[in-house]
Design a protein around this motif. Structure first.
Motif, PDB file in Angstrom:
ATOM      1  N   GLY A   1      -3.971  -2.797   1.742  1.00 19.43           N
ATOM      2  CA  GLY A   1      -4.614  -3.983   3.103  1.00 19.43           C
ATOM      3  C   GLY A   1      -5.257  -4.058   1.760  1.00 19.43           C
ATOM      4  O   GLY A   1      -5.020  -5.650   2.641  1.00 19.43           O
TER       5      GLY A   1
ATOM      6  N   LEU B   1      -5.178  -8.682   3.014  1.00 16.31           N
ATOM      7  CA  LEU B   1      -5.670  -9.643   3.383  1.00 16.31           C
ATOM      8  C   LEU B   1      -5.748 -11.228   2.321  1.00 16.31           C
ATOM      9  O   LEU B   1      -6.064 -12.063   2.925  1.00 16.31           O
ATOM     10  CB  LEU B   1      -7.512  -9.052   2.620  1.00 16.31           C
TER      11      LEU B   1
ATOM     12  N   ILE C   1      -2.273 -11.766   1.363  1.00 17.67           N
ATOM     13  CA  ILE C   1      -1.723 -12.311   2.356  1.00 17.67           C
ATOM     14  C   ILE C   1      -2.092 -13.521   4.260  1.00 17.67           C
ATOM     15  O   ILE C   1      -1.901 -14.121   3.998  1.00 17.67           O
ATOM     16  CB  ILE C   1      -0.682 -12.013   3.421  1.00 17.67           C
TER      17      ILE C   1
ATOM     18  N   PHE D   1       1.931   4.484   0.905  1.00 19.76           N
ATOM     19  CA  PHE D   1       0.777   5.785   2.020  1.00 19.76           C
ATOM     20  C   PHE D   1       1.480   6.245   3.320  1.00 19.76           C
ATOM     21  O   PHE D   1       1.427   7.626   3.462  1.00 19.76           O
ATOM     22  CB  PHE D   1       0.301   4.096   2.596  1.00 19.76           C
TER      23      PHE D   1
ATOM     24  N   GLY E   1      11.136  -8.034  -0.428  1.00 17.21           N
ATOM     25  CA  GLY E   1      11.718  -7.825   0.861  1.00 17.21           C
ATOM     26  C   GLY E   1      10.933  -6.187   0.902  1.00 17.21           C
ATOM     27  O   GLY E   1      11.694  -5.847  -0.397  1.00 17.21           O
ATOM     28  N   TRP E   2      10.698  -5.613   1.053  1.00 16.03           N
ATOM     29  CA  TRP E   2      10.647  -3.504   1.521  1.00 16.03           C
ATOM     30  C   TRP E   2      12.188  -3.766   1.596  1.00 16.03           C
ATOM     31  O   TRP E   2      12.166  -2.146   1.407  1.00 16.03           O
ATOM     32  CB  TRP E   2       9.880  -3.297   2.308  1.00 16.03           C
TER      33      TRP E   2
ATOM     34  N   TYR F   1       7.087 -13.650  13.540  1.00 17.97           N
ATOM     35  CA  TYR F   1       6.433 -13.198  13.563  1.00 17.97           C
ATOM     36  C   TYR F   1       6.592 -11.823  14.856  1.00 17.97           C
ATOM     37  O   TYR F   1       4.994 -10.807  15.086  1.00 17.97           O
ATOM     38  CB  TYR F   1       4.626 -13.851  13.060  1.00 17.97           C
TER      39      TYR F   1
ATOM     40  N   THR G   1      -0.345   5.474  11.686  1.00 14.47           N
ATOM     41  CA  THR G   1      -0.410   5.487  10.305  1.00 14.47           C
ATOM     42  C   THR G   1      -1.659   5.669  10.561  1.00 14.47           C
ATOM     43  O   THR G   1      -3.113   5.975   9.974  1.00 14.47           O
ATOM     44  CB  THR G   1       0.031   5.369   9.720  1.00 14.47           C
TER      45      THR G   1
ATOM     46  N   PHE H   1      -2.942  -9.193  15.406  1.00 13.88           N
ATOM     47  CA  PHE H   1      -1.604  -9.209  15.569  1.00 13.88           C
ATOM     48  C   PHE H   1      -1.795  -9.689  17.059  1.00 13.88           C
ATOM     49  O   PHE H   1      -0.208  -9.875  16.870  1.00 13.88           O
ATOM     50  CB  PHE H   1      -1.189  -7.294  15.958  1.00 13.88           C
TER      51      PHE H   1
ATOM     52  N   ARG I   1       7.597 -13.919   6.397  1.00 14.03           N
ATOM     53  CA  ARG I   1       7.605 -14.475   4.555  1.00 14.03           C
ATOM     54  C   ARG I   1       7.874 -15.505   4.313  1.00 14.03           C
ATOM     55  O   ARG I   1       8.962 -15.643   3.258  1.00 14.03           O
ATOM     56  CB  ARG I   1       9.456 -13.549   4.811  1.00 14.03           C
TER      57      ARG I   1
ATOM     58  N   ALA J   1      -8.002  -9.799  10.592  1.00 13.42           N
ATOM     59  CA  ALA J   1      -7.450  -9.079   9.759  1.00 13.42           C
ATOM     60  C   ALA J   1      -8.912  -8.728   8.710  1.00 13.42           C
ATOM     61  O   ALA J   1      -9.465  -7.276   8.109  1.00 13.42           O
ATOM     62  CB  ALA J   1      -5.934  -9.096   8.723  1.00 13.42           C
TER      63      ALA J   1
ATOM     64  N   MET K   1     -12.025  -0.724   8.458  1.00 14.44           N
ATOM     65  CA  MET K   1     -11.694   0.085   7.269  1.00 14.44           C
ATOM     66  C   MET K   1     -12.423   1.007   6.406  1.00 14.44           C
ATOM     67  O   MET K   1     -13.121   1.998   6.166  1.00 14.44           O
ATOM     68  CB  MET K   1     -10.507   0.033   6.765  1.00 14.44           C
ATOM     69  N   ALA K   2     -13.181  -0.360   6.116  1.00 13.98           N
ATOM     70  CA  ALA K   2     -14.624   0.205   4.852  1.00 13.98           C
ATOM     71  C   ALA K   2     -15.027   1.399   5.398  1.00 13.98           C
ATOM     72  O   ALA K   2     -16.332   1.865   4.534  1.00 13.98           O
ATOM     73  CB  ALA K   2     -15.872  -1.606   4.308  1.00 13.98           C
TER      74      ALA K   2
HETATM   75  C1  HEA Z   1       2.071   1.218   7.559  1.00 17.05           C
HETATM   76  C2  HEA Z   1       2.169   0.394   7.923  1.00 17.05           C
HETATM   77  C3  HEA Z   1       1.372  -0.972   7.751  1.00 17.05           C
HETATM   78  C4  HEA Z   1       0.232  -1.679   7.341  1.00 17.05           C
HETATM   79  C5  HEA Z   1      -0.516  -0.177   8.160  1.00 17.05           C
HETATM   80  C6  HEA Z   1      -0.316  -2.802   7.840  1.00 17.05           C
HETATM   81  C7  HEA Z   1      -1.183  -3.678   7.728  1.00 17.05           C
HETATM   82  C8  HEA Z   1      -1.418  -4.412   7.551  1.00 17.05           C
HETATM   83  N1  HEA Z   1      -1.065  -5.836   7.143  1.00 17.05           N
HETATM   84 FE1  HEA Z   1       1.358  -4.749   7.010  1.00 17.05          FE
HETATM   85  N2  HEA Z   1       3.460  -5.269   6.751  1.00 17.05           N
HETATM   86  C9  HEA Z   1       4.216  -3.642   6.093  1.00 17.05           C
HETATM   87  C10 HEA Z   1       3.712  -2.356   6.514  1.00 17.05           C
HETATM   88  C11 HEA Z   1       1.955  -1.998   7.332  1.00 17.05           C
HETATM   89  N3  HEA Z   1       1.148  -3.719   7.389  1.00 17.05           N
HETATM   90  C12 HEA Z   1       5.459  -3.841   5.980  1.00 17.05           C
HETATM   91  C13 HEA Z   1       6.505  -3.113   6.278  1.00 17.05           C
HETATM   92  C14 HEA Z   1       5.872  -5.278   6.287  1.00 17.05           C
HETATM   93  C15 HEA Z   1       7.082  -6.124   5.782  1.00 17.05           C
HETATM   94  C16 HEA Z   1       6.880  -6.381   4.334  1.00 17.05           C
HETATM   95  C17 HEA Z   1       8.067  -7.405   4.554  1.00 17.05           C
HETATM   96  O1  HEA Z   1       8.294  -8.326   4.635  1.00 17.05           O
HETATM   97  O2  HEA Z   1       8.713  -7.134   3.165  1.00 17.05           O
HETATM   98  C18 HEA Z   1       4.718  -6.127   6.530  1.00 17.05           C
HETATM   99  C19 HEA Z   1       3.465  -7.803   6.082  1.00 17.05           C
HETATM  100  C20 HEA Z   1       3.069  -8.265   6.599  1.00 17.05           C
HETATM  101  C21 HEA Z   1       2.487  -9.062   6.834  1.00 17.05           C
HETATM  102  C22 HEA Z   1       3.905 -10.611   7.153  1.00 17.05           C
HETATM  103  C23 HEA Z   1       3.862 -11.078   4.764  1.00 17.05           C
HETATM  104  C24 HEA Z   1       5.089 -12.162   5.518  1.00 17.05           C
HETATM  105  O3  HEA Z   1       5.811 -11.713   6.164  1.00 17.05           O
HETATM  106  O4  HEA Z   1       4.927 -13.624   5.364  1.00 17.05           O
HETATM  107  C25 HEA Z   1       1.522  -9.794   7.169  1.00 17.05           C
HETATM  108  C26 HEA Z   1       0.921 -10.919   7.539  1.00 17.05           C
HETATM  109  O5  HEA Z   1      -0.445 -11.102   8.459  1.00 17.05           O
HETATM  110  C27 HEA Z   1       0.666  -8.574   7.477  1.00 17.05           C
HETATM  111  C28 HEA Z   1      -0.914  -7.731   7.093  1.00 17.05           C
HETATM  112  C29 HEA Z   1      -1.381  -7.257   7.161  1.00 17.05           C
HETATM  113  C30 HEA Z   1      -2.434  -6.182   7.531  1.00 17.05           C
HETATM  114  C31 HEA Z   1      -3.680  -7.782   7.895  1.00 17.05           C
HETATM  115  C32 HEA Z   1      -3.398  -5.183   7.689  1.00 17.05           C
HETATM  116  C33 HEA Z   1      -4.485  -4.692   7.437  1.00 17.05           C
HETATM  117  O6  HEA Z   1      -4.187  -3.608   9.113  1.00 17.05           O
HETATM  118  C34 HEA Z   1      -4.706  -3.833   7.369  1.00 17.05           C
HETATM  119  C35 HEA Z   1      -6.259  -3.360   6.813  1.00 17.05           C
HETATM  120  C36 HEA Z   1      -6.636  -2.150   6.299  1.00 17.05           C
HETATM  121  C37 HEA Z   1      -7.512  -3.051   4.844  1.00 17.05           C
HETATM  122  C38 HEA Z   1      -7.872  -4.320   5.124  1.00 17.05           C
HETATM  123  C39 HEA Z   1      -8.269  -1.800   3.650  1.00 17.05           C
HETATM  124  C40 HEA Z   1      -9.634  -2.101   4.001  1.00 17.05           C
HETATM  125  C41 HEA Z   1      -9.835  -2.938   2.214  1.00 17.05           C
HETATM  126  C42 HEA Z   1     -10.722  -3.045   2.058  1.00 17.05           C
HETATM  127  C43 HEA Z   1     -12.090  -2.114   2.887  1.00 17.05           C
HETATM  128  C44 HEA Z   1     -11.442  -3.462   0.900  1.00 17.05           C
HETATM  129  C45 HEA Z   1     -10.435  -3.712  -0.434  1.00 17.05           C
HETATM  130  C46 HEA Z   1     -10.706  -2.162  -0.719  1.00 17.05           C
HETATM  131  C47 HEA Z   1      -9.949  -1.954  -2.481  1.00 17.05           C
HETATM  132  C48 HEA Z   1      -9.496  -2.775  -2.948  1.00 17.05           C
HETATM  133  C49 HEA Z   1     -10.204  -0.974  -3.032  1.00 17.05           C
HETATM  134  N4  HEA Z   1       1.583  -7.408   7.344  1.00 17.05           N
END
Ligand code: HEA
Ligand code: HEA
Ligand code: CUA
Ligand SMILES: [Cu+2]
Lengths: 246, 198, 560
Positions: free
Chosen positions: C51, C55, C57, C89, C146-147, C389, C403, C443, C457, C478, C485-486
């Protein structure tokens, strides 16, 4: 009987939504698809969007109603209902009908979008490589190619004429993506892909690489110009000259 | 409120000849996943073959089908020896079971030895072409499975040694036999694909 | 409530499930409850790390031509963000964590079928997960393809260095861990059910886990096979995915998605199972149409193995109508589930505890993502939106709905059982609403970005592209989500510093895990209630509304 009737009615509403998807209906955020092919994709999108609003709307209304109406009112234990076969069959059959309709329209549009003409007005060979494009017009022996980051090649197309594209890749997988044409296709190593564009209006926009292809994937752009046939002819002859003199 | 009954499901099942032990069930479930693993390799084999217009295997690939065939037969027959070992153990004759396990081990060992010899003498490698890649990876991961089976047999022998009744290890031996049969059957398919089909 | 079902509660019961001996005993424990908890802690840690990457990203994309990180780093970030979220995760959290902890309790078993294998699974998972992170500390950086690791980008000429190898090894180890847990769970469910607990009396959560386990056993080995081939290409000069030696690059995509699509349902089904537990309990009704739900779960699993090429519509190498039709059909069993949940609350007495809040938030979020999935299942629309996107928005909606929202529903629901402590309802509500708000703000704009032509990407876009405003909204969302989440962490820390003891059955739950103490003793049960329906604990606590057929004296199957 009434169940079937209701199912049929639901299906016909969706169908009507799809049929009615004309230009009067809002775009719902999409490009209109500046080719004959892309435009039919656009209409399909409108139909899907309307169907989705319908399906999603009903689901959300049911949920919202239940949440408000049946929130806790006391400690009485509610009636323990274990199911209702008629209702279960109903909410299985109706989605089947809806997706069946969606599928029929999908296949129709797909056939249009994927059709490749036997007698195209123009042929363009596209080669993708890390990180650029080469456009070759075999009828005129004209080439445009990426000259480095920031120097994007031009894809020039005459309006109203059908161009057949031949797409290959030299190295990894790339995505030949023209947002305003509502279309993309992979450039795959070892595979040759063919497809047609018939542009409808003059326009200029940016084409992109959509599939991750390494470090400079983000900058693998090209310019697309849809111009009148006369302009196109001029552009071709300019390029033929400059390539001869080079 | 109704009476509550203390139930604690038995962990160790008594010997049953009809119903597989919990270890046996687990092994079979796991072999299901092994089957999918080899299916992935076979899928690759057929994909690459379908894309390759030229004769198959490609020119320049020479294999000693007869010699491999003989050792393949040995491997397949070792399944019978393994089954015999299980049978002996089921009838509480651990000494005899051990003997049959040893025989199985020898047969499997001969197979692996032949494969090692083959690898050392073949004129092509995984980098020659896609067929070579398929040949080495498919026979390689299978060979690894055979070796794991052999190691399990050694372990089994150590465990059975000095035991009056072999029955305590019967579920383990049964599970090992499922595995061994599986490895043998997969080899039959691999052998057909890599050596026989042209 | 009967004294046989509830035992006395003391604040120090938390210790009971860790036998004395401290850390060493704890990490070598073969108790499914300890292993399950280890899985949950570890997976949640990976979630927060991933996560935090998300952030970064989003921060990079806040401005056009962002330069928070370089392009190479950006590619590494989303690769590891996606890989970590999915492999480290979501799967381990549900399947290693919840399933491990809850399933044996729900079926009245003392432990898993193979406790030591279970311990091995956890260590494979932890080792594999750490291996993936190690990539960042190598000179050439972590994997950046990429994954989905499309070949030939992922093969040696284009992605040299140890980072990609570490990624491959990591996924393989985590895959083995998943396979072993799958074997373990499936065997446990087949073999160790308490007397009277027939297949069609199993809680729906256990059903989901059974089907998920089978799906893992079908899907993951194929990925392992593909990884072996990729590794051979990288290090032994093999030609599986290179055109030059007669290999077929697009084969990677077929193998990967044969795993990858079932994988997304491997992630979704357990969380559907959680919802199917929480919804009836908080509506105080049985699930509506139990058999229909079981059938729908099986149908989803079956269909999911036949739709993989909907990720490959734009390759021009797959049979479009076939894969389109099957993908569209998946909407039907999924719809059955959604309508079943709604029908379950219909006519109930809904208590909006925090688990229910998350469960009810889950439904609209998931339906929205599912419906855009149906759009993507139409090849022409996919030609337009593929790798934009729009897809990113689709999968985050379904993934986060399942999840995160259903996941939190499960955490808040079972936390009392697992720890013997309650989480704060007040902080829980803030946790929900802020995360939920942030989620939609993040989103929804991404759908529009996709339709406007923003590919996924990409580390940079230009100011003239018209993507700036929507990206900024998404980034703000985000951060809001991160605050939400915190608050979860705050809640956990609070329950740890100022414990509020939990009852054995605080929600009036209906399944067997609520028949033991909170937390359960090492052997799980001192006694089991008789099992004559899918809701044995409900039957015991509400005899006047019981599901079970009236007992004919002396003729009861569970009396032996
Ligand atoms: C279960 C799966 C999952 C989850 C939960 C998320 C959660 C989030 N994802 Fe993710 N994402 C993927 C799976 C997931 N993603 C996958 C599979 C890809 C594709 C990868 C690829 O292209 O190969 C992707 C790609 C992806 C992109 C596209 C990147 C790109 O193509 O260029 C973006 C952009 O906005 C993004 C954003 C986010 C955001 C803002 C969250 C938020 O929901 C996150 C919220 C959670 C937090 C913010 C955590 C809290 C943090 C804190 C409290 C502070 C910090 C703590 C510590 C340091 C310990 N994700
Ligand atoms: C939890 C994970 C999850 C789930 C559940 C789903 C569910 C679905 N997904 Fe999604 N998907 C992903 C995770 C998931 N997906 C990921 C991670 C990717 C991107 C991978 C990558 O490239 O990185 C992806 C990508 C993806 C693509 C490829 C897009 C592209 O790359 O171009 C497609 C195309 O068909 C697709 C389709 C679907 C469909 C049809 C469903 C269906 O199962 C949805 C069914 C649900 C509903 C429809 C809602 C409820 C139903 C009703 C209310 C009933 C009535 C409805 C109707 C009659 C329509 N998904
Ligand atoms: Cu070429 Cu991305
Ligand atoms: Cu999919």
């Amino acid at each position: 009987m009434t169940r079937m009737a209701r199912a049929a009615r639901a299906a016909s509403v969706v169908a009507a939504g799809l049929v009615l998807a004309s230009c009067k209906i809002p775009s719902f955020g999409a490009y209109h698809g500046n080719t004959v092919q892309g435009n039919s994709t656009y209409h399909l999108w409108q139909g899907f969007f309307i169907a989705s609003v319908f399906v999603g709307g009903i689901t959300f209304l049911l949920l919202g109603f239940a949440l408000v109406r049946f929130r806790r009112r006391g400690d009485a234990i509610p009636k323990q209902v274990h199911g209702n076969t008629k209702l279960e069959v109903f909410y299985t059959v109706v989605p089947v009908l809806i997706v069946a309709v969606l599928f029929v329209f999908t296949v129709r549009v797909e056939n249009k979008v994927d059709a490749v003409s036997n007698h195209p007005n123009l042929r363009v060979d596209v080669t993708a490589f890390q990180w650029g494009w080469k456009f070759y017009y075999p009828d005129y022996k004209v080439t445009t190619i990426t000259q480095g980051v920031g120097a994007y090649p031009t894809l020039e197309l005459p309006v109203g004429e059908t161009a057949t594209f031949r797409l290959v890749s030299n190295d990894v997988v790339h995505g030949f993506y023209l947002p305003q044409f509502d279309f993309s296709r992979y450039a795959l190593p070892g595979v040759t892909n063919y497809f047609d564009f018939t542009p409808q209006r003059t326009a200029s926009f940016t084409g992109r690489c959509s599939q991750l292809c390494g470090l400079y994937h983000a900058e693998m752009l090209f310019s697309v110009h849809v111009v009148t046939p006369a302009q196109f002819a001029r552009w071709i002859s300019n390029h033929q000259e400059s390539q001869v003199t080079k | 409120m109704a009476e509550a009954i203390v139930t604690r499901p038995a962990r160790r099942e008594p010997i049953r000849f009809s119903k597989p032990s919990i270890l046996g069930v687990g092994t079979m479930v796991w072999l299901g996943s092994e089957l999918m693993f080899f299916s992935g390799l076979f899928a690759a084999y057929f994909t690459i073959r379908a894309h390759d217009g030229s004769p198959w295997p490609p020119a320049g690939i020479r294999l000693d089908t007869l010699q491999s065939g003989i050792f393949s037969t040995v491997l397949v027959l070792s399944s019978l020896a393994m089954q015999k070992a299980v049978f002996e153990a089921e009838h509480d004759r651990p000494r005899s079971a051990m003997r049959w396990i040893a025989i199985t081990f020898a047969m499997g060992g001969a197979f692996v030895a032949n494969q090692a010899f083959e690898w050392a003498t073949l004129k092509f490698g995984p980098q020659t072409d896609a067929y070579g890649s398929l040949f080495y990876v498919m026979s390689g991961v299978h060979g690894l499975h055979v070796i794991v089976g052999l190691a399990a047999m050694l372990l089994m022998l150590v465990r059975l040694k000095g035991l009056k009744g072999g029955s305590r290890h019967l579920p383990g031996l049964q599970a090992l036999s499922y595995y061994w049969h599986f490895v043998d059957i997969v080899w039959v398919a691999l052998f057909a694909c890599l050596f026989l089909v042209h | 409530m009967t004294s046989l079902l509830s035992t006395e509660k003391t604040g120090s019961q938390v210790e009971e499930s860790h036998p004395p001996g401290g850390f060493y005993r704890w990490i070598t424990s073969v108790d499914h409850k300890v292993i399950g908890k280890n899985y949950m802690y570890t997976a949640l840690t990976f979630m927060f790390i991933a996560g935090a990457m998300a952030l970064l990203i989003r921060t990079q994309l806040f401005n056009p031509n962002g330069h928070v990180v370089g392009q190479q780093t950006y590619n590494e970030l989303f690769t590891i963000h996606g890989s970590m979220m999915l492999y480290l995760f979501a799967g381990p959290f549900a399947f290693g964590g919840f399933a491990n902890y809850i399933v044996p309790l729900q079926i009245g078993a003392p432990d898993m079928a193979f406790p030591r294998l279970n311990n091995l699974s956890y260590w494979l998972f932890l080792t594999g997960g750490s291996t993936m992170l190690l990539g960042f500390f190598t000179a050439s950086g972590a994997a950046a393809f990429g994954w989905v690791a499309y070949a030939p980008l992922s093969s040696n000429p284009y992605s040299p260095g140890p980072g990609p190898d570490l990624w491959i090894v990591s996924i393989a180890l985590v895959g083995f861990s998943g396979i072993f847990t799958g074997v373990n769970l499936v065997t446990t469910i087949f073999y160790l059910r308490a007397p009277g607990l027939t297949m069609f009396r199993m809680p729906l959560f256990t059903w989901s886990m059974l089907v998920t386990g089978i799906l893992i056993l079908v899907a993951f080995p194929v990925l392992t096979a593909a990884l072996v081939m990729l590794y051979a290409d990288r290090h032994f000069g093999a030609h599986f995915f290179s055109v030059q030696g007669g290999g077929v690059p697009v084969m990677w995509q077929n193998l990967f998605w044969f795993f990858g699509h079932p994988e997304v349902y491997i992630l979704a089904l357990p969380f559907f199972g959680i919802i199917s537990e929480v919804v009836p309990v908080f509506a105080r009704k049985p699930i509506f149409g139990y058999r229909g739900m079981v059938f729908a779960t099986l149908a989803i699993a079956g269909l999911s193995t036949g739709v993989w090429a909907h990720h490959m519509f734009t390759t021009g190498t797959v049979l479009l109508p076939f894969f389109s039709a099957l993908s569209l059909l998946i909407a039907v069993p999924t719809g059955i589930k959604v309508f079943t949940w709604i029908a379950t609350i219909w006519g109930g007495q809904i208590r909006f505890g925090v688990p229910m809040l998350f469960a009810m938030g889950f439904i609209p979020a998931f339906v929205m993502g599912g419906i855009t999935g149906v759009m993507l299942a139409s090849p022409p629309i996919d030609f337009y939106t593929h790798d934009t996107y729009f897809v990113v928005a689709h999968f985050h909606q379904v993934l986060i709905a399942t999840t995160i929202f259903a996941g939190f529903a499960g955490i808040y629901y079972w936390y009392p059982k697992i720890t013997g402590r309650m989480l704060s309802e007040r902080i829980g509500r803030w946790n929900f609403w802020i995360t939920y708000l942030g989620f939609w703000v993040t989103f929804m704009p991404q759908y529009l970005l996709g339709l406007r032509g923003m590919p996924r990407r990409i580390a940079v876009y230009s100011a003239t592209d018209g993507f700036t405003f929507l990206n900024r909204v998404s980034t703000v969302g985000a951060y809001v989500m991160a605050i939400g989440m915190a608050l979860f962490l705050v809640n956990v820390v609070r329950s740890w510093r100022r414990p509020v003891a939990a009852e054995d059955n605080p929600w009036d739950g209906a399944t067997l895990e609520w028949a033991t103490s909170s937390p359960p003793p090492t052997h799980n049960f001192h006694s089991l209630p008789p099992i004559r329906s899918a809701r044995p604990v409900w039957d015991a606590n509400h005899p006047e509304h019981s599901d079970a057929a009236p007992v004919i004296a002396g003729g009861d199957e569970s009396a032996h």
